[in-house]
Design a protein around this motif. Structure first.
Motif, mmCIF file in Angstrom:
data_model
loop_
_atom_site.group_PDB
_atom_site.id
_atom_site.type_symbol
_atom_site.label_atom_id
_atom_site.label_comp_id
_atom_site.label_asym_id
_atom_site.label_seq_id
_atom_site.Cartn_x
_atom_site.Cartn_y
_atom_site.Cartn_z
ATOM 1 N N LYS A 104 -31.201 -9.206 67.096
ATOM 2 C CA LYS A 104 -30.826 -7.792 67.096
ATOM 3 C C LYS A 104 -32.058 -6.906 67.191
ATOM 4 O O LYS A 104 -32.028 -5.840 67.810
ATOM 5 N N ILE A 105 -33.156 -7.368 66.584
ATOM 6 C CA ILE A 105 -34.435 -6.636 66.604
ATOM 7 C C ILE A 105 -35.566 -7.629 66.849
ATOM 8 O O ILE A 105 -35.576 -8.717 66.272
ATOM 9 N N ILE A 106 -36.537 -7.219 67.661
ATOM 10 C CA ILE A 106 -37.800 -7.958 67.755
ATOM 11 C C ILE A 106 -38.937 -6.940 67.835
ATOM 12 O O ILE A 106 -38.807 -5.897 68.493
ATOM 13 N N ILE A 107 -40.015 -7.225 67.115
ATOM 14 C CA ILE A 107 -41.225 -6.396 67.162
ATOM 15 C C ILE A 107 -42.391 -7.316 67.508
ATOM 16 O O ILE A 107 -42.583 -8.351 66.855
ATOM 17 N N VAL A 108 -43.147 -6.948 68.549
ATOM 18 C CA VAL A 108 -44.289 -7.748 69.012
ATOM 19 C C VAL A 108 -45.543 -6.890 68.918
ATOM 20 O O VAL A 108 -45.517 -5.701 69.259
ATOM 21 N N HIS A 109 -46.654 -7.488 68.492
ATOM 22 C CA HIS A 109 -47.883 -6.739 68.234
ATOM 23 C C HIS A 109 -49.088 -7.490 68.781
ATOM 24 O O HIS A 109 -49.212 -8.702 68.579
ATOM 25 N N LEU A 110 -49.957 -6.793 69.491
ATOM 26 C CA LEU A 110 -51.233 -7.313 69.980
ATOM 27 C C LEU A 110 -52.335 -6.520 69.293
ATOM 28 O O LEU A 110 -52.441 -5.311 69.480
ATOM 29 N N ARG A 111 -53.171 -7.187 68.520
ATOM 30 C CA ARG A 111 -54.113 -6.484 67.639
ATOM 31 C C ARG A 111 -55.484 -6.293 68.272
ATOM 32 O O ARG A 111 -56.022 -7.205 68.898
ATOM 33 N N ALA B 11 -29.883 -2.331 75.523
ATOM 34 C CA ALA B 11 -31.083 -2.574 74.720
ATOM 35 C C ALA B 11 -31.941 -1.314 74.655
ATOM 36 O O ALA B 11 -32.122 -0.624 75.657
ATOM 37 N N GLY B 12 -32.459 -1.026 73.470
ATOM 38 C CA GLY B 12 -33.433 0.040 73.307
ATOM 39 C C GLY B 12 -34.827 -0.550 73.288
ATOM 40 O O GLY B 12 -35.063 -1.581 72.663
ATOM 41 N N VAL B 13 -35.768 0.092 73.984
ATOM 42 C CA VAL B 13 -37.138 -0.413 74.100
ATOM 43 C C VAL B 13 -38.114 0.670 73.659
ATOM 44 O O VAL B 13 -37.989 1.827 74.077
ATOM 45 N N ILE B 14 -39.070 0.309 72.815
ATOM 46 C CA ILE B 14 -40.149 1.205 72.396
ATOM 47 C C ILE B 14 -41.455 0.463 72.629
ATOM 48 O O ILE B 14 -41.606 -0.684 72.234
ATOM 49 N N SER B 15 -42.421 1.138 73.269
ATOM 50 C CA SER B 15 -43.667 0.448 73.617
ATOM 51 C C SER B 15 -44.838 1.417 73.622
ATOM 52 O O SER B 15 -44.677 2.608 73.928
ATOM 53 N N SER B 16 -46.021 0.883 73.310
ATOM 54 C CA SER B 16 -47.240 1.698 73.355
ATOM 55 C C SER B 16 -47.503 2.240 74.751
ATOM 56 O O SER B 16 -48.072 3.331 74.900
ATOM 57 N N GLN B 17 -47.143 1.476 75.759
ATOM 58 C CA GLN B 17 -47.263 1.880 77.156
ATOM 59 C C GLN B 17 -46.010 1.430 77.895
ATOM 60 O O GLN B 17 -45.356 0.474 77.475
ATOM 61 N N LYS C 45 -34.400 -3.440 70.634
ATOM 62 C CA LYS C 45 -33.112 -3.552 69.948
ATOM 63 C C LYS C 45 -32.162 -4.301 70.878
ATOM 64 O O LYS C 45 -32.082 -4.000 72.058
ATOM 65 N N ASN C 46 -31.452 -5.287 70.351
ATOM 66 C CA ASN C 46 -30.553 -6.141 71.136
ATOM 67 C C ASN C 46 -31.343 -6.977 72.150
ATOM 68 O O ASN C 46 -31.074 -6.958 73.348
ATOM 69 N N PHE C 47 -32.313 -7.723 71.634
ATOM 70 C CA PHE C 47 -33.202 -8.536 72.459
ATOM 71 C C PHE C 47 -32.526 -9.817 72.915
ATOM 72 O O PHE C 47 -31.884 -10.526 72.134
ATOM 73 N N GLU C 48 -32.673 -10.124 74.207
ATOM 74 C CA GLU C 48 -32.278 -11.412 74.770
ATOM 75 C C GLU C 48 -33.403 -11.882 75.681
ATOM 76 O O GLU C 48 -33.773 -11.182 76.628
ATOM 77 N N TYR C 49 -33.922 -13.056 75.384
ATOM 78 C CA TYR C 49 -35.097 -13.536 76.100
ATOM 79 C C TYR C 49 -34.894 -13.583 77.607
ATOM 80 O O TYR C 49 -35.742 -13.114 78.382
ATOM 81 N N ARG C 50 -33.789 -14.119 78.068
ATOM 82 C CA ARG C 50 -33.579 -14.261 79.511
ATOM 83 C C ARG C 50 -33.510 -12.906 80.215
ATOM 84 O O ARG C 50 -33.981 -12.759 81.343
ATOM 85 N N ARG C 51 -32.907 -11.915 79.560
ATOM 86 C CA ARG C 51 -32.776 -10.581 80.157
ATOM 87 C C ARG C 51 -34.073 -9.793 80.102
ATOM 88 O O ARG C 51 -34.339 -8.965 80.969
#
Length: 232
Positions: A80-87, A207-213, A8-14
């Protein structure tokens, strides 16, 4: 099966370091006991541009397509939001962009880590107009089941769909990330392999971060409890 990341609140450089740690999970991420290493059966990113959901997906290995991965991150720049997935596919021979996550429907993004074994039964229960395409696999069917209850509002729709699947279907995990463009949601539920079907969360500034690991040694990670829906 997969590794997932939501910000949440994603900025690439940060947040480039977080993405670097996450990308490494394609080769080093946990896998269920007895499975071969790697989450290389497709990858994708979902984000919002001017309030509209945008998805970039591939059925290839993200390790072989790192340039595309990083160019996409740079192009997004901020969202504002980004979701990334590795299958990591549960279904042989299905490494196609159509089956990569996240999925998008009615401006909702959705990604899943787990398998709904009897998803064809679930698919038949979805009314015709909301039924996914004939070759949709379990995660996409799961998402369409959520959207079948969309009139209730996203959070209630998700809870309704999960309760139905838990009662009526065989699954390894319903762990998922989803968003309406304003809120980022993370949910953890599993029937086995809790060490694999994990979901961690942390704050990184605003920024809020949620991750599998955990994807950074510098953040105060907490494990999301089983059955808990987290909202950023």
């Amino acid at each position: 099966m997969c590794r997932m990341l939501g910000l949440k609140n994603f900025e690439y450089r940060r947040h480039k370091e977080i993405l670097e740690y996450f990308l490494a999970l394609a080769e080093t991420g946990k896998v269920p006991r007895g499975d071969t290493p790697g989450h290389l059966d497709g990858w994708g990113m979902g984000y919002y541009r001017n309030g509209q959901a945008v998805v970039h997906k591939s059925g290839g290995s993200v390790v072989e397509e790192k340039r595309d991965f990083w160019e996409t991150c740079e192009r997004i720049a901020h969202s504002k939001i980004i979701i990334v997935h590795l299958r990591k596919s549960s279904w042989p021979g299905t490494s196609k962009a159509d089956h990569a996550h996240p999925f998008s429907l009615k401006n909702i993004l959705f990604a899943h880590n787990g398998t709904v074994r009897d998803y064809k039964t679930l698919r038949r229960e979805i009314p015709g107009p909301g039924r996914p395409r004939p070759d949709a696999l379990d995660s996409e069917v799961y998402f369409h089941n959520v959207m079948n209850f969309a009139s209730l509002g996203l959070e209630k729709a998700f809870q309704k769909a999960v309760q139905h699947i838990k009662k009526s279907n065989r699954y390894s995990s319903l762990t998922s990330l989803f968003s309406d463009g304003n809120m980022l949601y993370g949910y953890r539920q599993y029937s086995k392999n809790p060490g694999y079907y994990s979901l961690y969360h942390a704050l990184c500034g605003d920024a809020g971060v949620i991750s599998s690991q955990p994807v950074s040694p510098h953040l105060p990670w907490k494990m999301l409890r089983r059955g808990k829906l987290l909202v950023f």
